[in-house]
Scaffold this motif. Structure first.
Motif, PDB file in Angstrom:
ATOM      1  N   THR A   1      -3.345  -2.277   4.125  1.00 37.50           N
ATOM      2  CA  THR A   1      -4.021  -1.804   2.656  1.00 37.50           C
ATOM      3  C   THR A   1      -3.857  -1.970   1.428  1.00 37.50           C
TER       4      THR A   1
ATOM      5  N   ASP B   1      -5.435  -5.093   0.708  1.00 43.63           N
ATOM      6  CA  ASP B   1      -7.204  -5.127   0.230  1.00 43.63           C
ATOM      7  C   ASP B   1      -6.976  -3.925  -1.129  1.00 43.63           C
ATOM      8  N   ARG B   2      -6.395  -3.404  -1.235  1.00 40.72           N
ATOM      9  CA  ARG B   2      -6.874  -3.082  -2.977  1.00 40.72           C
ATOM     10  C   ARG B   2      -6.008  -3.433  -3.995  1.00 40.72           C
TER      11      ARG B   2
ATOM     12  N   VAL C   1     -10.812  -9.531  -6.217  1.00 41.95           N
ATOM     13  CA  VAL C   1      -9.866  -8.259  -5.614  1.00 41.95           C
ATOM     14  C   VAL C   1     -11.880  -7.691  -5.596  1.00 41.95           C
TER      15      VAL C   1
ATOM     16  N   ALA D   1     -13.659  -1.151  -3.851  1.00 48.02           N
ATOM     17  CA  ALA D   1     -14.222  -0.555  -2.422  1.00 48.02           C
ATOM     18  C   ALA D   1     -14.369   0.601  -2.793  1.00 48.02           C
TER      19      ALA D   1
ATOM     20  N   SER E   1     -12.191   5.453   0.405  1.00 43.40           N
ATOM     21  CA  SER E   1     -10.585   5.279  -0.055  1.00 43.40           C
ATOM     22  C   SER E   1     -10.150   4.844   1.260  1.00 43.40           C
ATOM     23  N   VAL E   2      -8.920   4.706   0.151  1.00 41.13           N
ATOM     24  CA  VAL E   2      -7.985   3.538   1.847  1.00 41.13           C
ATOM     25  C   VAL E   2      -8.186   4.576   3.081  1.00 41.13           C
TER      26      VAL E   2
ATOM     27  N   ASP F   1     -11.194   4.045   4.624  1.00 41.94           N
ATOM     28  CA  ASP F   1     -10.937   2.366   5.522  1.00 41.94           C
ATOM     29  C   ASP F   1     -10.239   2.695   7.130  1.00 41.94           C
TER      30      ASP F   1
ATOM     31  N   ARG G   1     -13.641  -7.416   3.152  1.00 42.81           N
ATOM     32  CA  ARG G   1     -13.052  -6.652   2.010  1.00 42.81           C
ATOM     33  C   ARG G   1     -11.910  -6.098   3.175  1.00 42.81           C
TER      34      ARG G   1
ATOM     35  N   THR H   1      -6.794  -4.460   5.797  1.00 41.66           N
ATOM     36  CA  THR H   1      -6.167  -3.147   6.417  1.00 41.66           C
ATOM     37  C   THR H   1      -6.146  -3.450   8.555  1.00 41.66           C
TER      38      THR H   1
END
Length: 384
Positions: free
Chosen positions: A57, A60-61, A179, A182, A185-186, A189, A322, A326
């Protein structure tokens, strides 16, 4: 891609230069109890396996480049602590840092390769990645054994130096990726990933790959020692597996380029599982014990070469680009947990006879191969 290949060679060289000799250092040089050594090694493994999702994660972020560089820097400090530490507290801190580092850069590197490599060549890219990783795994123990002639602390210092050099190289050379924003939220996802039934079914079936690979450190060394009566034969297991992989990995992946990915993975799992039937049968015909071990090692190596690049190729196919990190994080977390549980079972049944352990491994390969072939109409990988 070139930078990431060199990075993986360095990562495995530094890792295998130090970790295989860590337990001996703690028991013989530091005179720690076996129980404490087990705690240190277990904490290192748990820190890595349990935090793969965090690393995925974060990739990704925050961006894969920064996470990879951070992971290498953290392992530099972790291995540096192994070089200077002799108290349980310092060793535990070193173990945690080393594990967290692996949890950061492992999913991030694979996510980077998956996103940056054109789809038609993605499996080949992961095949090359495996070759460089295996080369590092071969060079590391040899270099480590040479450095141990001087001192373990020198080995740990050199290992830390390798990761420090990798940190600098990637900071200067590794290109940054934009990046994407998003929209969720994490947690959202992660929930979406866990709710993706085709992906979870694929992950559970593919877990057999890592479960059987782990037997290179448990069942096959035991069988090699039983077959030859010589402890040094265990080294032959690793050398044979590594050499076969270096020679055949890219060739096999290219040859299977037009084959259905699901079918190739299923065949690979089947080959891995069937290989364990040879040492199981050797309990009935002891004269065949040595050839049986060779067959099992070759089956494991060839099956892995068939399946592994395509497994890595398909993981990001289940979700948006994206959230590639994750998906790799969840994949590693589930696969690691399944491999750990199955390995405990294999170790438990070994007390009833080594042939039982071989049969369990064969069953894992067969069941997971069958699971990979279960039709799933809603999966994007059903026709890939």
């Amino acid at each position: 891609m070139r930078v990431l290949l060199v990075n993986q060679f360095g990562v495995n060289t530094g890792f295998y230069l130090l970790i295989p000799y860590l337990a001996t250092h703690m028991t013989e040089d530091l005179e720690l109890s076996a129980a404490l050594v087990g705690v240190v090694l277990g904490v290192r493994n748990l820190s890595q396996q349990g935090l793969f999702l965090l690393g995925g994660t974060a990739a990704d972020r925050l961006g894969v480049r920064g996470v990879i560089i951070t992971g290498c820097a953290v392992r530099t400090f972790g291995f540096g602590l192994f070089a200077i530490g002799d108290s349980p507290a310092v060793l535990l801190a070193a173990a945690v840092l080393s594990g967290v580092a692996g949890a950061l850069f492992n999913p991030a590197v694979r996510a980077y390769i998956a996103v940056e490599t054109p789809a038609p060549r993605r499996a080949e890219a992961f095949a090359l990645f495996t070759v460089y990783a295996q080369t590092g795994a071969l060079v590391g123990p040899v270099l480590g054994s040479a450095l141990l002639l001087v001192d373990f602390r020198l080995s740990a210092t050199v290992a830390a130096g390798i990761f420090a050099l990798l940190t600098v190289i990637q900071t200067l050379v590794l290109p940054a990726r934009a990046v994407p924003a998003a929209p969720t939220s994490v947690l959202a996802d992660i929930k979406a990933c866990l709710a993706n039934r085709p992906f979870m079914a694929f992950t559970v079936a593919a877990a057999g790959l890592f479960t059987l690979q782990n037997q290179l450190y448990l069942v096959l060394p035991f069988e090699a020692n039983r077959a030859t009566g010589w402890a040094g034969s265990v080294a032959g297991v690793f050398v044979l597996s590594t050499v076969v992989t270096l020679v055949g990995q890219v060739r096999i992946t290219r040859a299977l380029g037009d084959v259905s990915r699901k079918r190739a993975i299923a065949v690979g799992l089947l080959v891995m599982g069937l290989g364990f039937l040879a040492p199981a049968a050797s309990y009935l015909w002891p004269a065949l014990s040595v050839p049986a071990v060779v067959v099992a090692v070759l089956g494991l190596a060839v099956g892995t070469m068939i399946a592994q690049p395509f497994v890595y190729e398909l993981v990001p196919a289940f979700g948006a680009e994206r959230v590639t990190g994750t998906y790799f994080g969840v994949f590693y977390l589930v696969s690691g947990a399944a491999a750990a549980v199955t390995t405990v079972v294999v170790g438990w049944v070994s007390d009833a006879g080594g042939w039982w352990a071989c049969l369990v491994c064969a069953a894992v390969g067969l069941v997971c191969a069958a699971g990979m072939r279960i039709p799933e109409r809603t999966a994007t990988w059903a026709t890939s």
